[in-house]
Design a protein around this motif. Structure first.
Motif, PDB file in Angstrom:
ATOM      1  N   LEU A 189     -17.237   3.951  -2.545  1.00 62.33           N
ATOM      2  CA  LEU A 189     -15.884   4.152  -2.030  1.00 62.33           C
ATOM      3  C   LEU A 189     -15.841   5.223  -0.941  1.00 62.33           C
ATOM      4  O   LEU A 189     -14.896   5.263  -0.149  1.00 62.33           O
ATOM      5  CB  LEU A 189     -14.935   4.543  -3.166  1.00 62.33           C
ATOM      6  N   SER A 190     -16.842   6.073  -0.893  1.00 57.13           N
ATOM      7  CA  SER A 190     -16.886   7.094   0.153  1.00 57.13           C
ATOM      8  C   SER A 190     -17.420   6.533   1.466  1.00 57.13           C
ATOM      9  O   SER A 190     -17.304   7.173   2.514  1.00 57.13           O
ATOM     10  CB  SER A 190     -17.752   8.275  -0.292  1.00 57.13           C
ATOM     11  N   GLU A 191     -17.994   5.331   1.413  1.00 57.54           N
ATOM     12  CA  GLU A 191     -18.537   4.696   2.611  1.00 57.54           C
ATOM     13  C   GLU A 191     -17.476   3.817   3.272  1.00 57.54           C
ATOM     14  O   GLU A 191     -16.528   3.372   2.639  1.00 57.54           O
ATOM     15  CB  GLU A 191     -19.756   3.841   2.241  1.00 57.54           C
ATOM     16  N   ARG A 192     -17.661   3.555   4.547  1.00 56.83           N
ATOM     17  CA  ARG A 192     -16.671   2.766   5.285  1.00 56.83           C
ATOM     18  C   ARG A 192     -16.486   1.383   4.680  1.00 56.83           C
ATOM     19  O   ARG A 192     -15.356   0.913   4.521  1.00 56.83           O
ATOM     20  CB  ARG A 192     -17.091   2.634   6.755  1.00 56.83           C
ATOM     21  N   GLU A 193     -17.576   0.711   4.330  1.00 51.64           N
ATOM     22  CA  GLU A 193     -17.465  -0.634   3.777  1.00 51.64           C
ATOM     23  C   GLU A 193     -16.740  -0.614   2.437  1.00 51.64           C
ATOM     24  O   GLU A 193     -16.006  -1.547   2.101  1.00 51.64           O
ATOM     25  CB  GLU A 193     -18.852  -1.263   3.611  1.00 51.64           C
ATOM     26  N   GLY A 194     -16.937   0.455   1.676  1.00 51.49           N
ATOM     27  CA  GLY A 194     -16.216   0.577   0.418  1.00 51.49           C
ATOM     28  C   GLY A 194     -14.726   0.687   0.641  1.00 51.49           C
ATOM     29  O   GLY A 194     -13.924   0.061  -0.055  1.00 51.49           O
ATOM     30  N   LYS A 195     -14.329   1.471   1.633  1.00 52.48           N
ATOM     31  CA  LYS A 195     -12.908   1.640   1.937  1.00 52.48           C
ATOM     32  C   LYS A 195     -12.298   0.331   2.445  1.00 52.48           C
ATOM     33  O   LYS A 195     -11.143   0.011   2.135  1.00 52.48           O
ATOM     34  CB  LYS A 195     -12.730   2.756   2.967  1.00 52.48           C
ATOM     35  N   VAL A 196     -13.068  -0.417   3.226  1.00 53.28           N
ATOM     36  CA  VAL A 196     -12.593  -1.720   3.696  1.00 53.28           C
ATOM     37  C   VAL A 196     -12.286  -2.622   2.503  1.00 53.28           C
ATOM     38  O   VAL A 196     -11.251  -3.294   2.450  1.00 53.28           O
ATOM     39  CB  VAL A 196     -13.642  -2.388   4.613  1.00 53.28           C
ATOM     40  N   GLN A 220      12.129  15.367   5.180  1.00 52.44           N
ATOM     41  CA  GLN A 220      11.839  15.572   3.767  1.00 52.44           C
ATOM     42  C   GLN A 220      13.088  16.041   3.023  1.00 52.44           C
ATOM     43  O   GLN A 220      13.820  16.910   3.480  1.00 52.44           O
ATOM     44  CB  GLN A 220      10.724  16.610   3.626  1.00 52.44           C
ATOM     45  N   SER A 221      13.337  15.448   1.847  1.00 53.42           N
ATOM     46  CA  SER A 221      14.513  15.780   1.052  1.00 53.42           C
ATOM     47  C   SER A 221      14.097  16.393  -0.271  1.00 53.42           C
ATOM     48  O   SER A 221      12.917  16.460  -0.604  1.00 53.42           O
ATOM     49  CB  SER A 221      15.344  14.518   0.793  1.00 53.42           C
ATOM     50  N   ALA A 222      15.091  16.818  -1.043  1.00 47.18           N
ATOM     51  CA  ALA A 222      14.805  17.456  -2.330  1.00 47.18           C
ATOM     52  C   ALA A 222      14.164  16.487  -3.309  1.00 47.18           C
ATOM     53  O   ALA A 222      13.378  16.878  -4.166  1.00 47.18           O
ATOM     54  CB  ALA A 222      16.098  18.011  -2.917  1.00 47.18           C
ATOM     55  N   THR A 223      14.511  15.203  -3.205  1.00 44.87           N
ATOM     56  CA  THR A 223      13.959  14.214  -4.135  1.00 44.87           C
ATOM     57  C   THR A 223      12.645  13.627  -3.644  1.00 44.87           C
ATOM     58  O   THR A 223      11.905  13.049  -4.420  1.00 44.87           O
ATOM     59  CB  THR A 223      14.965  13.063  -4.345  1.00 44.87           C
ATOM     60  N   ASP A 224      12.354  13.753  -2.349  1.00 43.55           N
ATOM     61  CA  ASP A 224      11.107  13.241  -1.782  1.00 43.55           C
ATOM     62  C   ASP A 224      10.292  14.418  -1.271  1.00 43.55           C
ATOM     63  O   ASP A 224      10.365  14.788  -0.099  1.00 43.55           O
ATOM     64  CB  ASP A 224      11.387  12.264  -0.634  1.00 43.55           C
ATOM     65  N   ARG A 225       9.515  15.012  -2.147  1.00 42.88           N
ATOM     66  CA  ARG A 225       8.789  16.220  -1.781  1.00 42.88           C
ATOM     67  C   ARG A 225       7.362  15.952  -1.341  1.00 42.88           C
ATOM     68  O   ARG A 225       6.708  16.838  -0.816  1.00 42.88           O
ATOM     69  CB  ARG A 225       8.788  17.189  -2.967  1.00 42.88           C
ATOM     70  N   THR A 226       6.867  14.757  -1.575  1.00 41.27           N
ATOM     71  CA  THR A 226       5.498  14.430  -1.199  1.00 41.27           C
ATOM     72  C   THR A 226       5.501  13.268  -0.224  1.00 41.27           C
ATOM     73  O   THR A 226       5.934  12.167  -0.563  1.00 41.27           O
ATOM     74  CB  THR A 226       4.662  14.054  -2.433  1.00 41.27           C
ATOM     75  N   TYR A 227       5.035  13.536   0.986  1.00 45.29           N
ATOM     76  CA  TYR A 227       4.947  12.509   2.018  1.00 45.29           C
ATOM     77  C   TYR A 227       3.483  12.252   2.345  1.00 45.29           C
ATOM     78  O   TYR A 227       2.632  13.131   2.196  1.00 45.29           O
ATOM     79  CB  TYR A 227       5.697  12.945   3.280  1.00 45.29           C
ATOM     80  N   TYR A 228       3.229  11.044   2.801  1.00 44.72           N
ATOM     81  CA  TYR A 228       1.868  10.647   3.140  1.00 44.72           C
ATOM     82  C   TYR A 228       1.844  10.003   4.519  1.00 44.72           C
ATOM     83  O   TYR A 228       2.840   9.436   4.978  1.00 44.72           O
ATOM     84  CB  TYR A 228       1.325   9.637   2.122  1.00 44.72           C
ATOM     85  N   ALA A 229       0.678  10.087   5.149  1.00 50.84           N
ATOM     86  CA  ALA A 229       0.431   9.401   6.419  1.00 50.84           C
ATOM     87  C   ALA A 229      -0.991   8.863   6.372  1.00 50.84           C
ATOM     88  O   ALA A 229      -1.802   9.279   5.536  1.00 50.84           O
ATOM     89  CB  ALA A 229       0.608  10.360   7.593  1.00 50.84           C
ATOM     90  N   THR A 230      -1.298   7.943   7.251  1.00 51.34           N
ATOM     91  CA  THR A 230      -2.659   7.415   7.292  1.00 51.34           C
ATOM     92  C   THR A 230      -3.598   8.432   7.927  1.00 51.34           C
ATOM     93  O   THR A 230      -3.208   9.217   8.791  1.00 51.34           O
ATOM     94  CB  THR A 230      -2.726   6.106   8.098  1.00 51.34           C
ATOM     95  N   THR A 231      -4.836   8.408   7.498  1.00 49.56           N
ATOM     96  CA  THR A 231      -5.877   9.196   8.142  1.00 49.56           C
ATOM     97  C   THR A 231      -6.467   8.374   9.290  1.00 49.56           C
ATOM     98  O   THR A 231      -6.185   7.179   9.422  1.00 49.56           O
ATOM     99  CB  THR A 231      -6.994   9.529   7.143  1.00 49.56           C
ATOM    100  N   GLU A 232      -7.286   9.001  10.111  1.00 52.43           N
ATOM    101  CA  GLU A 232      -7.971   8.243  11.162  1.00 52.43           C
ATOM    102  C   GLU A 232      -8.840   7.158  10.541  1.00 52.43           C
ATOM    103  O   GLU A 232      -8.926   6.039  11.059  1.00 52.43           O
ATOM    104  CB  GLU A 232      -8.827   9.185  12.017  1.00 52.43           C
ATOM    105  N   THR A 233      -9.460   7.501   9.428  1.00 53.65           N
ATOM    106  CA  THR A 233     -10.271   6.509   8.720  1.00 53.65           C
ATOM    107  C   THR A 233      -9.410   5.357   8.238  1.00 53.65           C
ATOM    108  O   THR A 233      -9.804   4.185   8.323  1.00 53.65           O
ATOM    109  CB  THR A 233     -10.983   7.158   7.522  1.00 53.65           C
ATOM    110  N   GLY A 234      -8.221   5.678   7.721  1.00 56.45           N
ATOM    111  CA  GLY A 234      -7.320   4.636   7.246  1.00 56.45           C
ATOM    112  C   GLY A 234      -6.936   3.669   8.349  1.00 56.45           C
ATOM    113  O   GLY A 234      -6.924   2.445   8.153  1.00 56.45           O
ATOM    114  N   ASP A 235      -6.616   4.193   9.528  1.00 55.31           N
ATOM    115  CA  ASP A 235      -6.266   3.332  10.660  1.00 55.31           C
ATOM    116  C   ASP A 235      -7.456   2.472  11.078  1.00 55.31           C
ATOM    117  O   ASP A 235      -7.309   1.285  11.391  1.00 55.31           O
ATOM    118  CB  ASP A 235      -5.799   4.179  11.844  1.00 55.31           C
ATOM    119  N   ASP A 236      -8.642   3.074  11.078  1.00 55.79           N
ATOM    120  CA  ASP A 236      -9.848   2.342  11.467  1.00 55.79           C
ATOM    121  C   ASP A 236     -10.162   1.231  10.475  1.00 55.79           C
ATOM    122  O   ASP A 236     -10.473   0.097  10.864  1.00 55.79           O
ATOM    123  CB  ASP A 236     -11.025   3.318  11.551  1.00 55.79           C
TER     124      ASP A 236
END
Length: 277
Positions: free
Chosen positions: A186-193, A252-268
């Motif tokens: 899972l740490s390798e690119r093919e694993g993430k794919v 960001q609001s009081a009820t939504d305290r954790t936000y996420y975005a894609t990493t460069e790896t995620g986009d790739d």
């Protein structure tokens, strides 16, 4: 995984219904004009001769015409074949892993400790105990986890009260050698794919964040009408794999305290998955 024979059976039923269209239509019309148990099941059963001259039993939707009865089977065949194709594209390393974000989180948690028991794991992951217990058993059977004697367990890097205390009356699990290999994969690119093929809704989450920017699990769950806990665990699993990262948001609001975005790896990785047939 659904068998090829089951898919072929559905195809044969659909082809037979269309081949015997008039016979099926007459049987449905007759049933609609008669009393009987078929009004409770909303189905009738009949035996038809296939295009190959063999007999086959089919269950027909009482309220649908022959074409719709056949099309329902063709649609199911298309879905099952797509699922088989998806599963066949997944690398062998992911086959033993349940397609559940909590299963991913269990593996990463056990990678951080030498051993733990389901009740404690559930507490750390904020997951249902019964779900964690069932997943641990399933992954033990598939070879990703192994049981360990409680007397040999010493937890490390676990921020919990009495973290180093071993509770003697619990079943402890740790990653097996295969489990270690899985996390390395899972740490390798093919694993993430392959994660985006293996984890239901994983690809959709990464696509959403890649195209619209940062978002929170609560907002996603509300818009997609999905259970919040499932979506939250899905976001966390994708973060552990390295496809998402936590971030701040101007909205960001009081009820939504954790936000996420894609990493460069995620986009790739997303681009690689979308480019492959």
């Amino acid at each position: 995984m659904v068998s090829r024979s089951e898919i072929e059976r559905l195809k044969l039923e659909a082809d037979t219904i269309m081949t015997r269209y008039q016979e099926v239509e007459q049987a449905l019309e007759q049933a609609r004009n008669e009393d009987g148990e078929h009004w409770e099941t909303e189905e009738i059963e009949m035996t038809l001769e296939t295009p190959h001259g063999e007999e086959i039993d089919v269950a027909l939707d009482l309220h649908a015409n022959p074409a719709r009865n056949a099309q329902a089977r063709y649609d199911q065949v298309a879905e099952l074949e797509a699922e088989r194709e998806r599963r066949q594209q997944i690398a062998d390393q992911l086959d033993p892993l349940p397609a559940d974000p909590v299963a991913y989180l269990i593996c990463y948690h056990l990678d951080a400790v030498e051993g733990n028991y389901p009740k404690s794991i559930a507490g750390h992951l904020d997951a249902e105990r019964s779900q964690v217990r069932a997943l641990c058993k399933e992954m033990e059977q598939s070879g990703l986890l192994e049981r360990v004697e409680s007397g040999t367990v010493k937890q490390r890097r676990v921020k919990a009260k009495m973290a180093d205390e071993v509770r003697q009356h619990h079943t402890y699990y740790r990653l097996s050698r295969d489990g270690d290999h899985l996390l390395r994969f899972l740490s390798e690119r093919e694993g993430k794919v392959n994660v985006l093929r293996h984890l239901p809704d994983g690809k959709a989450i990464v696509q959403r964040l890649s195209r619209t920017g940062s978002d929170s699990p609560r907002t996603t769950a509300a818009e997609w009408e999905m259970e919040f806990e499932y979506v939250r665990h899905l976001y966390r699993a994708l973060r552990h794999v390295g496809l998402l990262m936590q971030c701040d948001s101007e909205t960001q609001s009081a009820t939504d305290r954790t936000y996420y975005a894609t990493t460069e790896t995620g986009d790739d990785v997303l681009e690689a998955v979308e480019d492959r047939p």
